[in-house]
Write an enzyme that holds these catalytic residues in place. Structure first.
Site, short mmCIF file in Angstrom:
data_model
loop_
_atom_site.label_atom_id
_atom_site.label_comp_id
_atom_site.label_asym_id
_atom_site.label_seq_id
_atom_site.Cartn_x
_atom_site.Cartn_y
_atom_site.Cartn_z
CD1 TRP A 134 5.37 -3.33 -8.70
CD2 TRP A 134 4.48 -1.29 -8.89
NE1 TRP A 134 4.06 -3.49 -9.10
CE2 TRP A 134 3.50 -2.25 -9.22
CE3 TRP A 134 4.14 0.07 -8.95
CZ2 TRP A 134 2.20 -1.90 -9.62
CZ3 TRP A 134 2.85 0.42 -9.33
CH2 TRP A 134 1.90 -0.56 -9.66
CG ASN A 135 2.27 0.75 -4.58
OD1 ASN A 135 3.10 0.21 -3.85
ND2 ASN A 135 0.99 0.86 -4.25
N GLY A 210 1.15 -6.03 -1.31
CA GLY A 210 1.07 -6.37 -2.73
C GLY A 210 -0.30 -6.93 -3.07
CD GLU A 232 -1.44 -2.23 2.43
OE1 GLU A 232 -2.47 -2.52 1.76
OE2 GLU A 232 -0.56 -1.47 2.04
CG LEU A 233 -3.20 -8.67 0.85
CD1 LEU A 233 -4.00 -9.94 0.83
CD2 LEU A 233 -1.78 -8.91 0.35
CB CYS A 266 -3.29 -0.42 -1.46
SG CYS A 266 -2.15 0.39 -0.33
P1 NDP Z 1 2.55 -8.39 -6.74
O1 NDP Z 1 1.75 -8.74 -5.55
O2 NDP Z 1 2.78 -9.45 -7.74
O3 NDP Z 1 4.00 -7.83 -6.26
C1 NDP Z 1 4.25 -7.38 -4.95
C2 NDP Z 1 5.47 -8.10 -4.40
O4 NDP Z 1 5.17 -9.48 -4.19
C3 NDP Z 1 6.67 -8.09 -5.34
O5 NDP Z 1 7.85 -8.02 -4.59
C4 NDP Z 1 6.56 -9.43 -6.03
O6 NDP Z 1 7.76 -9.87 -6.58
C5 NDP Z 1 6.10 -10.30 -4.89
N1 NDP Z 1 5.42 -11.53 -5.27
C6 NDP Z 1 4.57 -11.73 -6.30
N2 NDP Z 1 4.10 -12.98 -6.29
C7 NDP Z 1 4.66 -13.59 -5.21
C8 NDP Z 1 4.57 -14.90 -4.66
N3 NDP Z 1 3.79 -15.83 -5.19
N4 NDP Z 1 5.30 -15.19 -3.57
C9 NDP Z 1 6.07 -14.26 -3.01
N5 NDP Z 1 6.21 -13.01 -3.49
C10 NDP Z 1 5.50 -12.67 -4.57
O7 NDP Z 1 1.92 -7.13 -7.39
P2 NDP Z 1 2.00 -6.67 -8.93
O8 NDP Z 1 3.17 -5.82 -9.07
O9 NDP Z 1 1.92 -7.85 -9.84
O10 NDP Z 1 0.66 -5.87 -9.05
C11 NDP Z 1 -0.55 -6.58 -9.30
C12 NDP Z 1 -1.70 -6.00 -8.50
O11 NDP Z 1 -1.39 -6.09 -7.10
C13 NDP Z 1 -1.98 -4.55 -8.71
O12 NDP Z 1 -2.73 -4.36 -9.86
C14 NDP Z 1 -2.71 -4.22 -7.44
O13 NDP Z 1 -4.03 -4.65 -7.54
C15 NDP Z 1 -2.00 -5.03 -6.41
N6 NDP Z 1 -0.96 -4.28 -5.71
C16 NDP Z 1 -1.26 -3.73 -4.53
C17 NDP Z 1 -0.33 -2.98 -3.87
C18 NDP Z 1 -0.63 -2.36 -2.57
O14 NDP Z 1 -0.09 -1.31 -2.26
N7 NDP Z 1 -1.44 -3.01 -1.73
C19 NDP Z 1 0.99 -2.71 -4.42
C20 NDP Z 1 1.23 -3.37 -5.68
C21 NDP Z 1 0.27 -4.12 -6.27
P3 NDP Z 1 8.06 -9.75 -8.16
O15 NDP Z 1 8.05 -8.30 -8.49
O16 NDP Z 1 9.40 -10.35 -8.27
O17 NDP Z 1 6.97 -10.51 -8.84
#
Ligand code: NDP
Length: 458
Positions: A134-135, A210, A232-233, A266
């Protein structure tokens, strides 16, 4: 998992969307699969025309789409509008360059392999699943979709559950511009329903941006099905200020590098590592600037820091700060939520972190900066690399030898010298270690989801 727009500025639920049932998901993957077959038969010139039309749509609707981004995830409105413009720019970039990036490459000496001629060509893989956060609700998707579609792939998008209106805007974008119906199809599903999509034989590969747990899960499932994954984490990027640096300029840039996107990026600078000779000067100036930021309604043009995107995100950030405070760190400014509705957190600077503080190892996804005093350059490099992440980094120096040493010594996917990390469509983007693998953007990012086919001809 609720799929809904919950405005982070007010905390109020504005729109709830019905998730797609398995039958609908199946039909949507089918649409993307048919689109991929149709796209294979199109030319670069045709796809480029559609891509430019989609870019023009974004440019014409930048204000409205920007407002949607801000309402769904809370970034200051000017940054949201800029995000839309950035997407259009990347789309035009791939419209202009895809044919060249994916051109056939002949082998200079075919006789060496006993051939009359030999060459390589890039072919699309098919339907790529994109699991997106979402960011940057438009940019994260476009930086995947623009190169993928220009290569002749189709995509299915599983977007974050808190930005469904952005997800549906993207669902319509490409086919409205002329691409075959289903070239980018949104699936309104929760993270727990992604596994069968990855397993689906119509899905060729997956890309995820994510968190680490999401990346671990998606890559493991992709591995079981022998499907390529790009991850890309997170990151905990160091921003290193050495003794020779322009400290005032570094401090000003450091603030932007930390609070851009309300700190939820990130590639935001998160750990500020400063040579002891300039530490006090940098800490004073950086703290003063962070304390002076305007926090408030992100739809107000004067706001510099809006709310965090989710309540749980704010809770996690506050816990990291409390952990540091409890263990004896100094809070130089901020360290709490302001008295506002919604999920705000004050711009915060923390110093004197003890070795066991969670902030040293974990990603602070919000406007919280940690300061570290480095005894010398070697200590600065040690501190920079003392993280499990390896996304990007910044180093500030005016000394050529220092510059060369840090460019080579930092364990990360990128080093920015006397600047802050920004993603550019012209430059590869991605990390090492727990920040993931594979690259996005530039030519190399487009080639990730292509079959590099070798042709040998007698
Ligand atoms: P998530 O990793 O949970 O969400 C990112 C995407 O992955 C969303 O579409 C989410 O779906 C999906 N997702 C989550 N869990 C799974 C899974 N087990 N299998 C498949 N898809 C999955 O990030 P959050 O929004 O919870 O943020 C948590 C932390 O992640 C942040 O604090 C940050 O540290 C990191 N982050 C890093 C980002 C980056 O740009 N690298 C971006 C966002 C977060 P759904 O929304 O339906 O859960």
């Amino acid at each position: 998992m609720t799929i809904a727009t919950v405005n982070p500025t007010s905390g109020k639920t504005e729109v709830i969307l019905e998730p797609h049932a398995p039958r609908e998901v199946d039909a949507r993957i089918g649409q993307a699969h048919r689109a991929a077959a149709a796209l294979r038969e199109t030319t670069f010139a045709q796809r480029a025309e559609w891509m430019r039309r989609a870019a023009a749509f974004l440019e014409e609707n930048a204000e409205g789409l920007g407002e949607l981004i801000t309402v769904e995830m809370g970034k200051p409105i000017a940054q949201s509008v800029a995000e839309v413009a950035k997407c259009a720019k990347a789309m035009r970039f791939y419209a202009d360059h895809a044919e060249q990036f994916l051109a056939d490459a002949p082998l200079a000496d075919p006789a060496a392999v006993g051939a009359g001629s030999a060459w390589t060509r890039y072919e699309p893989l098919g339907v790529i699943l994109a699991v997106m956060p979402w960011n940057y609700p438009l940019w994260q998707v476009i930086r995947f979709a623009a190169p993928a579609l220009m290569a002749g792939n189709a995509g299915v998008l599983k977007h974050a559950s808190n930005v469904p209106q952005c997800a549906m805007a993207l669902d319509a974008l490409f086919e409205n511009a002329g691409f075959p119906a289903g070239s980018l199809r949104t699936l309104l599903i929760g993270g727990s329903e992604v596994a069968p999509v990855i397993a689906d034989p119509r899905i060729a590969a997956v890309t995820l941006t994510g968190s680490e747990p999401a990346g671990r899960s998606v890559a493991a499932i992709a591995g079981q099905h022998i499907k390529k994954a790009v991850l890309e984490l997170g990151g905990s990027d160091p921003f290193i200020v050495l003794a020779s640096a322009d400290v005032a300029e570094a401090a000003r840039t450091a603030v932007r590098a930390r609070i851009n996107n309300n700190g939820q990026s990130c590639i935001a600078a998160k750990r500020f590592i400063v040579h002891t000779d300039v530490y006090d000067e940098f800490a004073r100036e950086f703290t003063r600037l962070m304390a002076g930021l305007t926090v408030g309604d992100p739809l107000d043009a004067a706001t510099e820091v809006g709310p965090l995107a989710t309540e749980s995100g704010r809770t996690e950030l506050a816990e990291l700060v409390e952990d540091a405070r409890d263990k004896g760190a100094s809070i130089l400014t901020g360290g709490s939520a302001p008295d506002l509705d919604g999920w705000f957190y004050l711009p915060t600077v923390i110093a004197d972190l003890p070795d066991d503080a969670r902030l040293i190892q974990e990603e602070a996804f919000g406007p919280v900066a940690s300061l570290y005093r480095a005894r010398d350059d070697e200590d600065a490099l040690r501190l920079a690399n003392q993280t499990g992440f390896g996304l990007s980094s910044a180093v500030w120096t005016t000394d050529a030898e220092e510059e060369a040493r840090f460019i080579a010594g930092i364990d990360a996917g990128a080093v920015f010298v006397n600047g802050m990390t920004v993603s550019y469509q012209e430059l590869p983007f991605g990390g090492i270690k727990r920040s993931g693998f594979g690259r996005e953007l530039a030519a190399v990012g487009q080639r990730e989801f292509c079959n590099l086919k070798t042709v040998w001809k007698a």
